[in-house]
Design a protein around this motif. Structure first.
Motif, short mmCIF file in Angstrom:
data_model
loop_
_atom_site.label_atom_id
_atom_site.label_comp_id
_atom_site.label_asym_id
_atom_site.label_seq_id
_atom_site.Cartn_x
_atom_site.Cartn_y
_atom_site.Cartn_z
N TYR A 34 0.85 -1.19 0.00
CA TYR A 34 0.00 0.00 0.00
C TYR A 34 0.88 1.24 0.00
N THR A 91 -6.29 -1.37 5.85
CA THR A 91 -5.11 -2.02 5.26
C THR A 91 -4.52 -3.05 6.22
N ASP A 111 -5.14 4.72 -1.14
CA ASP A 111 -4.74 3.49 -1.82
C ASP A 111 -5.63 2.32 -1.44
N PRO A 132 -3.34 -4.25 -3.77
CA PRO A 132 -2.41 -3.13 -3.57
C PRO A 132 -1.26 -3.21 -4.56
#
Length: 150
Positions: A34, A91, A111, A132
């Protein structure tokens, strides 16, 4: 005179190279793929400005969340981290960075959202499938970027 001009040109080139190198050092890419929203903000300045004041950006920093999170971790231990962070720092579901050391762990980041490839509803919320480092996804049909795949 020529020597002086050459030295000035070399000095300017060295300054430009140093500025470029500093810019590269400022890029924060996760060890798990990421990219930090700071990197996105280098090109997408206006969007990043809006995001940085949003509930998504502040999902980890919100004082109510922080208080509840600390209490949950105190009472329930490490398993509370994964439970809380799956929404407030999604994430971490993939990176397992429950201690929040990764530079791209920053609330609900640019992201993360632009790497989602699928969403599945579960009894406890949602499961996301992400890519990612892959193409950045959005609702724009004909998006183009000279820097990353879309």
């Amino acid at each position: 005179m020529r020597y002086r001009i050459k030295m000035i040109v070399i000095g300017i080139l060295l300054l430009a190279a140093a500025a470029f190198a500093q810019n590269l050092r400022d890029i924060e890419i996760s060890t798990k793929g990421y990219t930090s929203s700071k990197v996105c903000g280098k090109c997408h300045k206006e969007i990043h400005s809006y995001w940085s004041k949003s509930m998504h950006a502040l999902a980890l920093e919100d004082p109510i969340f922080q208080t509840s999170y600390k209490l949950a971790v105190f009472e329930e231990g490490e398993k509370a981290k994964a439970f809380c962070l799956r929404c407030h720092a999604p994430t971490t579901a993939e990176t397992k960075d429950y201690d929040l050391t990764d530079p791209a762990t920053e609330g609900i980041s640019c992201d993360f959202c632009h790497s989602v490839t699928g969403v599945k509803s579960t009894k406890t919320g949602f499961e996301f499938t992400t890519d990612p480092g892959g193409p950045k996804r959005s609702i724009l049909k004909k998006a183009e970027s000279p820097v990353h795949k879309v």
